[in-house]
Design a protein around this motif. Sequence first.
Motif, short mmCIF file in Angstrom:
data_model
loop_
_atom_site.label_atom_id
_atom_site.label_comp_id
_atom_site.label_asym_id
_atom_site.label_seq_id
_atom_site.Cartn_x
_atom_site.Cartn_y
_atom_site.Cartn_z
N LEU A 117 51.32 -41.51 38.64
CA LEU A 117 51.35 -40.74 39.91
C LEU A 117 52.86 -40.80 40.43
CD1 LEU A 117 48.47 -42.63 42.01
CD2 LEU A 117 48.47 -40.61 40.53
N ALA A 118 53.53 -39.98 41.16
CA ALA A 118 54.85 -39.97 41.60
C ALA A 118 54.80 -41.05 42.89
CB ALA A 118 55.17 -38.49 41.84
N VAL A 119 55.79 -41.48 43.02
CA VAL A 119 56.04 -42.17 44.34
C VAL A 119 57.19 -41.52 45.17
CG1 VAL A 119 56.90 -44.41 45.31
CG2 VAL A 119 55.34 -44.45 43.21
N VAL A 120 57.03 -41.35 46.50
CA VAL A 120 57.83 -40.82 47.25
C VAL A 120 58.01 -41.44 48.70
CG1 VAL A 120 58.53 -38.76 48.91
CG2 VAL A 120 57.35 -38.14 46.63
N GLU A 121 59.14 -42.26 48.69
CA GLU A 121 59.20 -43.11 49.67
C GLU A 121 59.50 -42.49 50.97
OE1 GLU A 121 62.04 -45.64 47.19
OE2 GLU A 121 61.90 -46.88 48.81
N PHE A 161 63.59 -46.81 44.76
CA PHE A 161 62.26 -47.16 44.16
C PHE A 161 61.55 -45.76 43.56
CE2 PHE A 161 63.35 -50.95 46.08
CZ PHE A 161 63.12 -51.92 45.10
N GLY A 162 61.44 -45.09 44.66
CA GLY A 162 60.47 -43.53 44.43
C GLY A 162 61.37 -42.63 43.46
N GLU A 163 60.60 -41.83 42.79
CA GLU A 163 61.34 -40.67 42.16
C GLU A 163 61.99 -39.98 43.33
OE1 GLU A 163 58.13 -41.79 41.55
OE2 GLU A 163 57.71 -41.54 39.40
#
Length: 380
Positions: free
Chosen positions: A151-155, A173-175
Motif C-alpha cells: 500500500l502507499a502511505v500519504v501523510e 515517511f510517506g511516498e
Amino acid sequence: MTLPFIPFNKPYLSGRETRYIEEAVRSGKISGDGVFTRRCHTFFEAQFGFHKALLTTSCTDALEMAALLLRIQPGDEVIMPAYTFVSTANAFVLRGARIVFADSSAEHPNVDAEALESLVTPRTRAIVPVHYAGVACDMEAVQQVAARHGLAVVEDAAQAIGSRYKGRFLGTFGELAAFSFHETKNVTAGEGGLLAVNDPQYAERAEIIREKGTNRSAFFRGEVAKYNWVDVGSSFLPSDINAAYLWAQLEQLDDIQQRRRHIWQRYEAALQPLRALGVGLPHIPAYATEHNHHLFYLVCRSLAEREALIKHLAERQVLLVFHYLSLHRSPYYTAEHDGRALPWADHYADHLVRLPLYYELTPELQDRVIEGILTFYQYR
Ligand SMILES: *Cc1c(COP(=O)(O)O)cnc(C)c1O
C-alpha cells in the motif's frame, strides 16, 4: 473595565510579509513558481529532506494531487482516521474511493496503528496517517502494514511542520505528504499548502498535474522545446504573492516554534493537577521525539463538562474551541460507512477542547486562561 478578549488563534506576523509581497509585485512575476516559490521549495528540501517540495494553494489541494498521483479509482479503498478534517477524506472521495475509517487510540487522537491491519482488503490502495496536533503517528507500525500489503502511505502532515518521529522529520515517511499553511497553522500563507514528494517515481508527474496536465515546468527549465497537454491535471500552484508571505514566516520558523513550545509547556505544567481528576492532557508517545506544539488540548470527562468549561471561559473573555466531528458519522458519509463503532474517535469529538495558543499570547493573557480552567475544576 472589560478584559481584553483572548481569541483561540492569531496568525503570526514576522513584519516582513508586506515587504516581500511588494518585492514580488515589483518583480513583475506574480504568477506561480516565481522567486519566492523557488526559495520556499529549496528551503523545504534542504531543511526537511523531502525529495521534491511543491507549493500548492492549500493542503487540501496537495491531498488531491496525492490521490491523482496514486491513480486512485472508483472501488479503491483508502484507510484513514475518522477523527480528521474533511479534506483528508474528500481528496480520495473525489476520485471515487471508498473511505475505510480507523479509530483513534485510547491515549491520543492519532490513529490506532495496531488496528490498521484488520482493515486491509484486496481493494485497499493507501493508508493516510494524520499527525494530529503535530504529534507523530506510529510510523513504523503504519509502514509495516503498508509494506506487507503493498500500500502507499500519504501523510496528512497539515499540522506537523518541523515535527519528528524517532528523530526523523514528518512528511518524509510517506511516498507523498501534505502540509498546510492555512492561517490557523504554525506558519501561514493565508491559504497555502505543500506537497512533499519522497518517492522519485512521482516527481515528474507531480509537476505536470500541478501545472494543468502540461509539461510547462520542464519547458521553463529548457528540457523540452514546447509545452503540451500530456496528462490530467489542474491548477494547484499558488501565486508568488502567497509564497512571498510564506517566506517571511519561514525565515522565522525557529523563533515561532520556540515560542509555541514555551507556551505549550507552560500550559502542561500549570494544568498537571487536572490529570488526578481524570481530565486528559496531551499524551506525547516516546516515538514522537520532537513535536511542533501546534495545539494544546484537554480531554474533558463528558460532553456536558466540555460545554460548561467553554461557557465558563467565555464569561472570562477566553475562547476555547472543540475540534473534529468524526467523519464516519458526518451527514455526507454516514450511509457509506460500514457501520463499525469507532468509540475513541467519538470520544475526542465529544470531549476534546483546544486552548488559545499563538505567538502573541503573553504570560499575563495565558494566566487568565489557566486560572479560568483551574477555577472551573476546583469544585468538581
Ligand atoms: C488544516 C488541515 C487540512 C486542510 O488544510 P488547508 O490548507 O486548509 O486545505 C487538512 N488536514 C488536516 C489534518 C488539517 O489540520
